[in-house]
Design a protein around this motif. Structure first.
Motif, mmCIF file in Angstrom:
data_model
loop_
_atom_site.group_PDB
_atom_site.id
_atom_site.type_symbol
_atom_site.label_atom_id
_atom_site.label_comp_id
_atom_site.label_asym_id
_atom_site.label_seq_id
_atom_site.Cartn_x
_atom_site.Cartn_y
_atom_site.Cartn_z
ATOM 1 N N HIS A 103 15.038 -2.445 -3.366
ATOM 2 C CA HIS A 103 15.781 -2.785 -4.805
ATOM 3 C C HIS A 103 14.866 -3.356 -5.843
ATOM 4 O O HIS A 103 15.346 -3.429 -7.091
ATOM 5 C CB HIS A 103 16.996 -3.359 -4.566
ATOM 6 N N ASN A 104 13.771 -3.740 -5.619
ATOM 7 C CA ASN A 104 12.629 -4.497 -6.486
ATOM 8 C C ASN A 104 11.449 -4.006 -6.617
ATOM 9 O O ASN A 104 10.475 -4.703 -6.911
ATOM 10 C CB ASN A 104 12.807 -5.870 -6.603
ATOM 11 N N LEU A 105 11.363 -2.746 -6.071
ATOM 12 C CA LEU A 105 9.911 -2.193 -5.787
ATOM 13 C C LEU A 105 9.300 -1.953 -7.047
ATOM 14 O O LEU A 105 9.714 -0.818 -7.993
ATOM 15 C CB LEU A 105 10.165 -1.010 -4.855
ATOM 16 N N PRO A 106 8.105 -2.716 -7.279
ATOM 17 C CA PRO A 106 7.494 -2.448 -8.720
ATOM 18 C C PRO A 106 6.855 -1.111 -8.776
ATOM 19 O O PRO A 106 6.674 -0.399 -7.976
ATOM 20 C CB PRO A 106 6.616 -3.531 -8.752
ATOM 21 N N ALA A 107 6.658 -0.537 -10.038
ATOM 22 C CA ALA A 107 6.138 0.720 -10.339
ATOM 23 C C ALA A 107 4.747 0.730 -9.824
ATOM 24 O O ALA A 107 4.014 -0.299 -10.120
ATOM 25 C CB ALA A 107 6.340 1.139 -11.848
ATOM 26 N N ASP A 129 0.951 -1.038 0.025
ATOM 27 C CA ASP A 129 0.066 0.151 -0.047
ATOM 28 C C ASP A 129 0.994 1.252 -0.222
ATOM 29 O O ASP A 129 2.112 1.146 -0.098
ATOM 30 C CB ASP A 129 -0.989 -0.110 1.157
ATOM 31 N N ALA A 130 0.007 2.658 -0.100
ATOM 32 C CA ALA A 130 1.059 3.575 -0.175
ATOM 33 C C ALA A 130 1.907 3.784 1.042
ATOM 34 O O ALA A 130 3.155 4.306 0.737
ATOM 35 C CB ALA A 130 0.193 4.819 -0.252
ATOM 36 N N ASP A 131 1.437 3.408 2.259
ATOM 37 C CA ASP A 131 2.334 3.858 3.484
ATOM 38 C C ASP A 131 3.655 2.912 3.256
ATOM 39 O O ASP A 131 4.505 3.274 3.646
ATOM 40 C CB ASP A 131 1.632 3.357 4.625
#
Length: 334
Positions: free
Chosen positions: A330-334, A276-278
């Motif tokens: 390091h692999n945070l999806p868009a 989520d955004a948080d």
């Protein structure tokens, strides 16, 4: 051998002779494997086309009923709304019944008041009264799919979500590996103990840390709401100075981070659930080590499909378990 389509129909779809199709359907020798594959593909194509005809012009109204923190319900709502057009030529609409905290009685009443529903996607307490409410809906011809947390004693037609026990084991592995030889204790935060999914995650986590010598401190009944969670976490940290890691099962992570900061305490490892955004922000800022995530749009698509399958509008396909993704900064999806 009888088949749901006539041999002529399959032959036309495959561009083969009726004799060849007949040999394939009756498993007779003398047919090449690629020809067999063409016949099976033709049958699959006919299945899809028949489903499209069943869906054409049909209207379905699906109810999404969830007790969950708003940050999660907002994300799942967006996922459902993004997936609705994918079921064209059918027209799917969704009604949302979302709240953050409440009693089992409130959930039962919300389910009782549904009118004109063609199916329900439900995140609810695993309580006998909820199971009975689900059974009443199903008896009235309204299929119910449980989401994220199951009510297995009910007659729901399916469950969509990750393997919660496996998620807890994964969290335990990550926490223990990252803490290494340090003799640190771990805080586990839950929103409500009546949600089966959270309980399964907790059991998996505790079993994964068994034998490590690490103490586990539990905080629960915050409903994942930040203000309540911060107070409970502060009390736990003040009483347990050896806590240096967190497994957040039920959310409220901004509050957990704030509690550590208020006491000037370091949190060496923090494993949470859901992008989520948080949590995206906390990951980018380095406050969370990893998020155990699953694709909410894939969840929404599967839940809606199960409802349409149950109504006979789509061919039945087996529901596959939702894979757990370990997301780091390091692999945070868009």
């Amino acid at each position: 051998m009888s088949h749901r389509y006539k041999v002529r129909e399959i032959a036309q779809q495959a561009g083969l002779s009726e004799a060849t199709v007949d040999r394939v359907l009756h498993h007779r020798p003398g047919v090449r494997q690629n020809t067999v594959a063409e016949v099976h593909q033709a049958i699959a194509d006919l299945d899809k086309q028949r489903a499209q005809l069943r869906l054409n012009g049909r209207r379905y109204l699906v109810d999404i009923v969830m007790q969950t923190p708003r940050r999660f319900s907002d994300a799942f709502r967006a996922a459902v709304e993004a997936e609705l057009p994918a079921f064209a030529p059918a027209m799917l609409r969704a009604r949302f019944h979302l709240w953050e905290s409440g009693s089992t009685a409130q959930m039962v009443e919300a389910l009782r008041r549904l009118r004109g529903s063609h199916g329900v996607v439900l995140k609810a307490q695993d309580q006998p009264e909820v199971a009975e409410a689900i059974d009443r809906l199903v008896d009235a011809g309204v299929p119910v799919v449980t989401y994220a947390t199951d009510v297995p004693a009910s007659s729901r037609c399916g469950y969509v979500g990750i393997d919660n026990h496996g998620a807890g084991l994964t969290a335990a592995y990550l926490v223990d590996q990252w803490l290494g030889p340090a003799t640190a204790d771990v805080l586990i935060t839950l929103s409500q103990t009546v949600f089966r999914g959270e309980g399964e995650r907790e059991v998996g986590f505790r079993s994964g840390l068994r034998g490590t010598g690490r103490g586990i401190v539990e905080v629960s009944d915050s409903d994942g709401i930040d203000a309540t969670n911060e107070r409970l976490v502060l009390e736990a940290l003040e009483s347990h100075p050896a806590v240096e890691a967190v497994y957040s099962v039920g959310g409220g992570n901004l509050a957990t981070v704030a509690a550590f900061e208020k006491l000037g305490r370091a949190c060496r490892v923090f494993v949470a659930h859901d992008l989520d955004a948080d949590n995206r922000r906390l990951l980018r800022e380095g406050h969370i080590s990893a998020v155990l995530h699953n694709d909410l749009r894939a969840d929404a698509r599967l839940a809606l499909r199960l409802i349409l399958q149950e109504r006979g509008a789509l061919p039945t396909e087996p529901a596959r378990p939702v894979p757990i993704q370990v997301i780091t900064p390091h692999n945070l999806p868009a």
